[in-house]
Design an enzyme around this catalytic site. Structure first.
Site, PDB file in Angstrom:
ATOM      1  CG  HIS A 179      -2.101   0.933   1.075  1.00 13.75           C
ATOM      2  ND1 HIS A 179      -3.101   1.021   2.009  1.00 13.75           N
ATOM      3  CD2 HIS A 179      -2.448   1.810   0.108  1.00 13.75           C
ATOM      4  CE1 HIS A 179      -4.006   1.899   1.623  1.00 13.75           C
ATOM      5  NE2 HIS A 179      -3.628   2.404   0.473  1.00 13.75           N
ATOM      6  CE1 TYR A 195      -8.369   7.684   7.258  1.00 16.32           C
ATOM      7  CE2 TYR A 195      -9.494   6.571   5.461  1.00 16.32           C
ATOM      8  CZ  TYR A 195      -8.393   7.240   5.946  1.00 16.32           C
ATOM      9  OH  TYR A 195      -7.316   7.476   5.122  1.00 16.32           O
ATOM     10  CB  THR A 207      -6.221   9.391   0.629  1.00 13.32           C
ATOM     11  OG1 THR A 207      -5.245   9.114   1.647  1.00 13.32           O
ATOM     12  CG2 THR A 207      -6.151   8.359  -0.467  1.00 13.32           C
TER      13      THR A 207
END
Length: 881
Positions: free
Chosen positions: A566, A702, A715
């Site tokens: 990620h 979230y 993001t």
């Protein structure tokens, strides 16, 4: 000396320093120079000179960078346009009359004086013909003029893109006309068929929010979680923070914002991802599923097709021919995340990991039945723009690998193959907390005065009750080595330093880490989405290389999927790749006659055996292609213990995963739109209602929102929980009239949509709070407000997955296109006692949910939460029927 020092308590620190210095020297050696002490008391100096082939590759890579650097610098003009303008201007000036403005005007006079002054310091300048001087001065002026025009166009585009008012629309007629004029301006300045990174210099910089706005928004977002007394205390902390240390922190951020393209990007990557010491498997990596249907049941055909089209995508990215992503067909997004999509590996470190990227990687690594093979996938050996193997050629090579892996006997290696055992046995004692020594000494009942480290104690606690691992003989050939990538990062770094720093292990590891991506050919299949998702998410703990940017997994029934690291990028970039590969493969099957299955019979023209094995393959090979090379491993007793413990630890964290992947068939976005609501907001409110019904309370929620409208954007966090969502949930649970509930639902979904737009416009607070916290740590100043703000857990972490990022579906029949839609993917819970929810709003009639939690959390159950989500969706839909 290091070994003796490690045995004495006073020498442990020196031994650790020596080990770190050895690693520093190793990385220095990678750059071409090695300097270090030899065993006989002398210093050895080694200079590494590249071969002609390597030098040629480096020159080609340099040329590639220069070419595309120039193209991006000249955008929106093309080199041909620049040359034509310079040539035309030069010709016009040289052939003009002497009394014309271009020859005698103020600009011409100024350039002539500058050139005359510079000529005093240049030999032979006085001998240049007048026409020659006029020519190069005209060319220089034209070039500078073109650069000026280009800069003005870019500046104008940046100004236009810096306005995010288009996100919120315009109500008045004047506002609508202004919005249309803005769109026309962006259209004229963006052009068509742009290079992948063409807009980078024109995208605006992520804005730095004001301290006042961030504190006010934070206090408002947590108010539903606080009592009146707690709220007043939080409000006071925020006010004191703004008056005191917050001002200092904000000043430092202003300086960073002034001199960087993105004030939070480097810190976010380093401290949010690479600095973490917990396992990245489950906690960081994510997975993406295949469609419910696949174009072929043949595993090798499917794998070859997907690999080929992934390579095509890779070539477009590297040649910068991939069209930049735009939203609403107009607004460009930052594409920098695609740069490290292929050939990227997360390298473990003792304190912080690093990302290593190999440009123009020309091979992949294929794992079949636990055996690893380096497979070249491009024709030719050198250069930047080579031709990838065709689908048929890749299938032939995969068939060789599959056949070879089936014939392997998992026996112990001979003692002769472990030539470096003595050297490693000596060197390993320099690491007092290495898992191998602790474990072996526990088994032998002797600790030899060597204390167990804290990290080792926690590691043993995690593995003590783990499921049993396969027999040692199965692991001896490296089949479980990937389990290291699923474990604690510092532990993997220690083992890597000792056992993978030289010899055959280093070569095999290097082949994996420099590969474009990994491919795993599974010898099993799963009948449900849930089981296949679990396999993609974590596998057995030792059949996914979690450090690699992309792991492609293909099952024996033809289904495929991805597991991705990620830190280098976010899921939408990988989803774009997968959509391109899957749809391109589907188009191939629609347009071509299905080909035969691979040949598996005996043949006289067989290829030479792979590696050093004596057995002869029974699959016909293509003699024009290099044979795949088996990656070998040297595994001695100490490394074997480390492998077994890593596998046990991986099994322990896998056993704790509670994952549910489900399809909701009652309705989809079509029905939600008929209700005149945002589909994303509708689903988010259903999650709020479901969570409250199961937990009996509210928690911070979230939702990931993208900030790629800005240069280097990744993001931001949309804080779903708010006063509006709480009012809706309470109205439902209180049994309020239907009209009241609908009204509050509309207010909540509208507010949520506005929040998402604010995040996209760079007005979020969480990345700002994170950056302020990093500054506070750097200044060694504690802040009660920041400590509180960043300590509240995200017990409900959510994300909607994008789709239709390509235009390939228009080349497919509608019925085929609708059937081949990916259910998306999922991730692990952010909080140990919370949920991770990923959802895909696919088509008009159904939704997919990926819900994860941990069995060890007493108050969570993914299965029960899914039931509550479905019930909440149905209750909300009933309001409109």
């Amino acid at each position: 000396p290091g070994r003796q020092g490690a045995r004495a308590e006073g020498g442990r620190e020196a031994a650790m320093a020596e080990a770190r210095n050895a690693i520093d020297l190793y990385y220095l050696q990678k750059r071409g120079v090695h300097l270090g002490p030899d065993n006989d008391g002398y210093y050895r100096f080694t200079l590494k000179v590249p071969t002609l082939g390597t030098l040629g590759s480096q020159i080609a890579l340099f040329g590639h960078r220069v070419k595309y650097g120039l193209l991006n610098r000249l955008w929106p003009a093309s080199p041909l346009t620049v040359v034509a303008v310079i040539g035309g201007v030069t010709y016009g000036v040289v052939t003009a009359k002497g009394d014309s403005w271009v020859r005698s005007g103020w600009l011409a006079e100024a350039l002539w004086r500058i050139d005359t002054s510079a000529g005093l310091y240049l030999p032979f300048h006085s001998q240049f013909p007048k026409s020659f001087r006029v020519g190069y001065l005209a060319s220089a002026a034209a070039f500078v003029g073109m650069l000026g025009i280009i800069s003005v166009e870019r500046f104008a585009l940046r100004l236009l893109l810096s306005w995010q008012g288009w996100l919120f629309g315009a109500e008045s007629q004047l506002g609508q006309w202004m919005l249309k004029a803005w769109g026309v301006g962006v259209t004229l300045l963006t052009g068509k068929k742009n290079l992948t990174y063409a807009f980078d210099m024109s995208l605006p910089i992520l804005p730095l929010p004001s301290l006042k706005d961030t504190c006010a928004t934070y206090v408002e977002s947590v108010r539903p979680l606080l009592t009146e007394e707690e709220y007043q205390k939080t409000l006071q902390l925020a006010q004191e923070f703004q008056k005191n240390e917050g001002k200092t922190f904000q000043r430092y951020l202003r300086l960073k914002h002034l001199f960087s393209t993105n004030y939070v990007l480097d810190w976010w990557e380093k401290y949010c991802y690479l600095y973490g010491r917990t396992p990245i498997a489950i906690n960081s990596n994510y997975y993406i599923l295949d469609a419910r249907e696949r174009p072929t049941l043949d595993q090798l055909q499917r794998a070859a097709g997907v690999i080929h089209h992934m390579l095509r995508f890779k070539d477009m990215v590297e040649a910068e021919k991939l069209e930049p992503m735009v939203i609403r067909g107009l607004i460009p997004l930052c594409m920098r995340q695609y740069e490290r999509m292929f050939g990227t590996t997360r390298i473990p470190g003792r304190e912080c990991d690093t990302l290593e990227h190999t440009k123009f990687s020309r091979h992949i690594v294929v794992c079949s039945r636990g055996h690893y093979y380096k497979l070249d996938v491009y024709h030719g050996a050198k250069g930047t723009m080579l031709k990838p193997y065709s689908t048929e050629e890749i299938e032939q090579q995969l068939a060789l690998i599959m056949e070879h892996s089936k014939r392997q006997v998992n026996t112990l290696p001979s003692k002769n193959s472990l030539g470096n055992n003595l050297m490693r046995a000596a060197r390993i004692q320099s690491f007092e907390d290495l898992v191998v020594l602790d474990s072996m000494r526990e088994k032998s009942g002797s600790r030899r005065g060597l204390p167990q480290s804290t990290s080792m104690a926690s590691f043993n606690n995690a593995t003590r009750n783990a499921p049993a691992t396969p027999p040692a003989k199965y692991s001896r050939r490296g089949t479980n080595i990937a389990a290291f990538t699923a474990g604690p990062r510092s532990r993997w770094a220690e083992v890597r330093e000792v056992y993978f720093g030289d010899g055959v292990n280093r070569k095999s590891l290097h082949a994996i880490e420099t590969a474009a991506f990994m491919v795993f050919l599974e010898d099993t299949h799963y009948t449900t989405l849930n089981d296949r998702a679990r396999s993609l998410f974590h596998g057995s703990g030792s059949n996914r290389w979690f450090d690699k940017s992309i792991n492609l997994v293909v099952y024996e029934d033809g289904y495929a999927g991805l597991n991705c690291e990620h830190s280098w990028a976010d899921a939408p970039a990988v989803a774009h790749l997968l959509e391109f590969a899957f749809l391109s493969e589907l188009i191939d099957f629609q347009n071509k006659t299905p080909k035969r299955s691979p040949v598996t019979g005996e043949a006289s023209d067989t290829v030479a055996p792979l590696s050093s094995d004596e057995a002869v393959p029974t699959v016909v090979a293509n003699k024009s292609l290099p044979v795949p090379r088996r990656l070998l491993w040297e595994v001695d007793d100490e490394l074997q213990v480390a492998i077994d413990q890593a596998h046990q630890f991986a099994n322990s964290i896998i056993a704790d995963v509670d994952l549910q992947v489900v399809e909701f068939l009652d309705f989809g976005k079509g029905f939600i739109k008929k209700c005149r609501m945002s589909p994303d907001g509708f689903v988010q409110m259903a999650l709020q209602l479901a969570y409250f019904r199961q937990q009996g309370k509210f928690d911070l929620t979230y939702e990931s929102s993208m900030t790629r409208l800005f240069r280097g954007g990744r993001t931001e966090t949309t804080r779903t929980l708010g006063a509006e969502s709480v009012a809706f949930v309470e109205a439902v649970e209180a049994g309020a009239p239907k009209e009241e509930i609908i009204a509050k639902l509309r207010i909540a979904t509208d507010r949520h949509a506005d929040k998402n737009k604010l995040m996209m416009a760079g007005r979020g607070i969480d990345r700002h709070l994170f950056a302020l916290y990093i500054v506070s740590k750097g200044m060694n100043r504690s802040s009660d407000f920041l400590n509180q703000a960043l300590s509240v857990p995200w017990r409900l972490s959510t994300s909607q997955q994008p789709q239709d990022q390509t235009l390939l579906r228009k080349f497919l029949p509608k019925d085929v296109s609708e059937r081949f839609v990916s259910p998306g993917g999922g991730f692990g819970p952010v909080a140990d006692d919370g949920y991770g929810v990923s959802y895909m709003i696919t088509g008009e009639k159904h939704l997919y949910f990926h819900v994860s939690s941990k069995h060890s959390a007493p108050d969570t159950s993914s299965e029960d939460f899914v039931k509550e989500i479905f019930k909440a969706l149905r209750d909300m839909a009933a309001l409109f029927k």
